[in-house]
Design a protein around this motif. Structure first.
Motif, short mmCIF file in Angstrom:
data_model
loop_
_atom_site.label_atom_id
_atom_site.label_comp_id
_atom_site.label_asym_id
_atom_site.label_seq_id
_atom_site.Cartn_x
_atom_site.Cartn_y
_atom_site.Cartn_z
N GLU A 91 -15.39 -1.29 -34.23
CA GLU A 91 -16.54 -1.12 -35.12
C GLU A 91 -16.14 -0.77 -36.55
OE1 GLU A 91 -19.63 1.32 -33.62
OE2 GLU A 91 -19.64 0.40 -31.62
N LEU A 92 -14.98 -0.12 -36.73
CA LEU A 92 -14.55 0.25 -38.08
C LEU A 92 -13.32 -0.53 -38.54
CD1 LEU A 92 -14.98 4.16 -37.92
CD2 LEU A 92 -16.60 2.45 -38.76
N SER A 93 -12.91 -1.52 -37.73
CA SER A 93 -11.73 -2.35 -38.04
C SER A 93 -10.51 -1.48 -38.34
CB SER A 93 -12.02 -3.26 -39.24
OG SER A 93 -13.11 -4.12 -38.96
N ALA A 94 -10.27 -0.51 -37.45
CA ALA A 94 -9.19 0.45 -37.66
C ALA A 94 -7.88 -0.07 -37.09
CB ALA A 94 -9.55 1.78 -37.01
N SER A 95 -6.79 0.07 -37.85
CA SER A 95 -5.46 -0.29 -37.38
C SER A 95 -4.90 0.86 -36.53
CB SER A 95 -4.53 -0.54 -38.56
OG SER A 95 -4.32 0.67 -39.27
N THR A 96 -3.71 0.64 -35.94
CA THR A 96 -3.07 1.71 -35.16
C THR A 96 -2.81 2.92 -36.04
OG1 THR A 96 -2.04 0.15 -33.63
CG2 THR A 96 -1.04 2.34 -33.80
N SER A 97 -2.37 2.70 -37.28
CA SER A 97 -2.15 3.81 -38.21
C SER A 97 -3.46 4.55 -38.49
CB SER A 97 -1.54 3.29 -39.52
OG SER A 97 -1.39 4.34 -40.46
N ASP A 98 -4.54 3.81 -38.69
CA ASP A 98 -5.85 4.44 -38.90
C ASP A 98 -6.23 5.30 -37.69
OD1 ASP A 98 -6.23 3.21 -41.37
OD2 ASP A 98 -7.23 1.46 -40.48
N LEU A 99 -6.01 4.76 -36.49
CA LEU A 99 -6.35 5.49 -35.28
C LEU A 99 -5.52 6.76 -35.15
CD1 LEU A 99 -6.72 2.56 -32.71
CD2 LEU A 99 -8.53 3.75 -33.97
N GLN A 100 -4.25 6.68 -35.53
CA GLN A 100 -3.41 7.87 -35.52
C GLN A 100 -3.97 8.93 -36.47
OE1 GLN A 100 0.39 5.30 -35.83
NE2 GLN A 100 1.14 7.31 -35.27
N TRP A 101 -4.46 8.49 -37.63
CA TRP A 101 -5.01 9.44 -38.58
C TRP A 101 -6.35 10.01 -38.13
CZ3 TRP A 101 -2.57 12.31 -41.68
CH2 TRP A 101 -1.42 11.87 -42.31
N VAL A 102 -7.13 9.23 -37.37
CA VAL A 102 -8.38 9.76 -36.81
C VAL A 102 -8.05 10.93 -35.88
CG1 VAL A 102 -10.29 9.27 -35.25
CG2 VAL A 102 -9.72 7.65 -37.05
N VAL A 103 -6.99 10.77 -35.09
CA VAL A 103 -6.56 11.85 -34.20
C VAL A 103 -5.88 12.96 -35.00
CG1 VAL A 103 -5.07 12.46 -32.26
CG2 VAL A 103 -6.29 10.28 -32.26
N ASP A 104 -4.93 12.59 -35.86
CA ASP A 104 -4.11 13.58 -36.55
C ASP A 104 -4.78 14.19 -37.77
OD1 ASP A 104 -1.96 13.92 -34.95
OD2 ASP A 104 -0.66 12.48 -35.96
N GLY A 105 -5.84 13.56 -38.30
CA GLY A 105 -6.57 14.19 -39.40
C GLY A 105 -7.10 15.55 -38.97
N TYR A 106 -7.54 15.62 -37.73
CA TYR A 106 -8.03 16.89 -37.16
C TYR A 106 -6.88 17.85 -36.88
CZ TYR A 106 -10.18 20.01 -33.68
OH TYR A 106 -10.63 21.09 -32.97
N THR A 107 -5.88 17.37 -36.13
CA THR A 107 -4.82 18.28 -35.72
C THR A 107 -3.93 18.70 -36.89
OG1 THR A 107 -3.48 16.36 -35.07
CG2 THR A 107 -4.76 17.43 -33.35
N LEU A 108 -3.79 17.85 -37.89
CA LEU A 108 -2.98 18.21 -39.05
C LEU A 108 -3.61 19.36 -39.82
CD1 LEU A 108 -0.70 17.86 -41.05
CD2 LEU A 108 -1.96 15.97 -42.09
N ALA A 109 -4.89 19.24 -40.16
CA ALA A 109 -5.58 20.34 -40.85
C ALA A 109 -5.60 21.59 -39.98
CB ALA A 109 -7.00 19.92 -41.22
N PHE A 110 -5.85 21.41 -38.71
CA PHE A 110 -5.86 22.49 -37.73
C PHE A 110 -4.53 23.23 -37.75
CE2 PHE A 110 -7.12 23.12 -32.93
CZ PHE A 110 -7.08 24.50 -33.10
#
Length: 515
Positions: A43-62
């Motif tokens: 739905e958002l045309s996300a690449s593997t790198s984008d998907l990693q950032w969707v997961v890691d955007g949360y855990t990185l700030a956390f």
């Protein structure tokens, strides 16, 4: 405000219930989004790198802000910071649910991570100050760790159930009612607690830790695109090392450090923290792969993919409490080392997965071994870290424990995801080109396995099997990384972690004399 006298026995266990609900909320969001990755990719045309950032955007700030979150709780009150974090988590979850692009979603996830960094260390610090008896505290830590482990499976199952009936934003909106219950119950049941020793704020240390961890994770996630030997990748790693070294040097010099790095001289803190970091490095990296495997290779729907992770929850629920019993019988060293070795065995089993592997066979066996190992590691290792500290160090200790857990998990997704991309990309291009796909389409398939399946659907022959095999090759490589990390951890624990605690029973934090 000093720590109050211990609450009555019944009240203490109600406090633990509230703390576990709060930690469940933020822990679930480490994994609930994984089952939505295929939907987001489409739905958002996300690449593997984008998907990693969707997961890691949360855990990185956390991860990057946990030390600051622990310091704020020590200074302003742990319950107060916990409540502020719960409110912020609800608001940022609502914002993430309304994202219209990958960039907006990553930003929303990062904002959720900021709020989670206020919640997580407060729960562990409040647990330690509430349960001052060592045996009770060990039991409470076993429950707390079990809840954290259960979230590994509860997240994907909940996400799959929601995605079966609602839009992907529902995986974030579900946080609102849980946060509301935790807020009200916390206000009514949880006593306020803060360090009796006033501390200043090490803003320079906070900035250095955020920058250093951020550089490390960003470089790892982007390495497959830039090339592992490129100037960008090597420069990123060099800069991360320099910033983190500067952080350690600053913390050694400043009178009121954000993190007292001298704590790591105690092997219970350093080795216990390292065991937790490696366990979650391996686990989060594998979870990132397995949820995509269930939907891309096995063709499961979102709900079925979530339910397929239930062996994690079942086994962790059994082994986490038993780990405390085992720790009392044979000591911390043997239990934690056995846990990491069991996890390593599970990852080795996973490396042999083929396109024909049955779920009720190699897949379930691998997950059972991983979950059993995690259950054996988390409670005793956390007890080792927290048992090495004084009562007034509860905030610092919880921040250390939580930070290594989240940094380990964040790097797990980054490293394992990057290894997956490095192996999958060239393999899928070769496979699709050999099957007759146009070169440009084959190159686009390297972005993610779901992009590869879309291209394969337009090519006759066994193109789909080629994509799935390329992805499975990447999963195998990533599983070997997890296996080696866990095995190295087991050896280090056997060599350096003390067998048992040698500290006297902890006492309540000192209460300053009236002026």
């Amino acid at each position: 405000m000093p720590t109050p006298p211990p609450a009555p026995t019944t009240r203490r266990w109600w406090v633990l219930t509230v703390l576990c609900l709060s930690v469940l909320l933020v822990s679930i969001d480490n994994t609930i989004v994984n089952v939505a990755l295929p939907t987001l990719s489409r739905e958002l045309s996300a690449s593997t790198s984008d998907l990693q950032w969707v997961v890691d955007g949360y855990t990185l700030a956390f991860a990057a802000l946990l030390l600051l979150g622990g310091a704020l709780g020590d200074r302003f009150g742990r319950r107060r910071v916990l409540q502020a974090g719960l409110l912020g988590f609800a608001l940022t979850s609502a914002l993430a649910s309304m994202a219209a692009s990958t960039d907006q979603l990553i930003a929303g996830r990062a904002a959720m991570g900021v709020a989670a960094a206020a919640i997580y260390p407060a729960t562990l610090a409040l647990l330690v100050t509430t349960f001052t008896d060592r045996r009770e505290r060990a039991t409470a830590l076993g429950v707390w760790s079990a809840v954290t482990g259960l979230s590994v499976a509860i997240g994907p199952v909940t996400g799959g159930l929601l995605l079966e009936h609602f839009a992907w934003g529902s995986v974030f909106l579900v946080n609102l009612p849980i946060a509301a219950v935790a807020l009200v119950a916390g206000r009514l049941l949880v006593p306020e607690s803060r360090s009796a020793r006033a501390h200043g704020f090490d803003l320079g240390g906070a900035a250095a830790s955020v920058l250093g961890i951020g550089l490390l994770v960003w470089t790892t996630i982007e390495a497959p695109g830039h090339g592992w030997g490129s100037a960008t990748t090597l420069g990123g790693y060099a800069a991360a090392v320099l910033v983190l070294a500067a952080f350690v040097a600053r913390e050694l010099r400043t009178p009121e450090p954000l993190l007292d790095v001298r704590l790591f001289r105690d092997p219970r803190v350093s080795v216990g923290s390292g065991a937790i970091a490696l366990a979650f490095f391996s686990l989060f990296g594998f979870i990132f792969m397995i949820t995509q495997y269930f939907q891309s290779v096995r063709g499961y729907g979102t709900l079925t993919a979530g339910v397929a992770t239930l062996p994690f929850a079942t086994v962790i629920a059994v082994t986490a409490p038993l780990a405390i019993v085992a720790m009392r019988a044979v000591g911390t060293k043997l239990v934690v080392a056995a846990g990491l070795a069991t996890m390593a065995a599970g990852f080795v089993v996973a490396t042999g997965t083929t396109l024909e592997s049955a779920y009720w066979g190699r897949i379930v066996l691998a997950m059972v071994l991983m979950a059993a190992g995690l259950g054996l590691v988390t409670s005793p290792a956390t007890e080792a870290v927290m048992g090495a500290l004084r009562g007034d160090q509860a905030g610092a200790g919880s921040a250390v424990n939580d930070t290594v857990r989240e940094v380990g998990g964040t790097l797990g997704v980054a490293v394992v995801g990057s290894v997956l991309s490095t192996v999958y990309g060239p393999a899928v291009v070769d496979g699709l080109t050999a099957a007759g796909a146009p070169a440009q389409a084959a190159e686009g398939a390297a972005d993610s396995v779901f992009a590869g399946l879309a291209v394969a659907g337009q090519v006759p022959g066994n193109a789909t099997e080629a994509v799935r095999q390329a992805f499975l090759d990447g999963v195998s490589a990533g599983s070997w990384v997890c296996a080696v990390a866990s095995a190295v951890g087991a050896v280090v624990v056997l060599a350096f972690l003390p067998a048992r605690h040698r500290l006297p029973e902890p006492t309540a934090e000192p209460v300053p004399a009236p002026a």
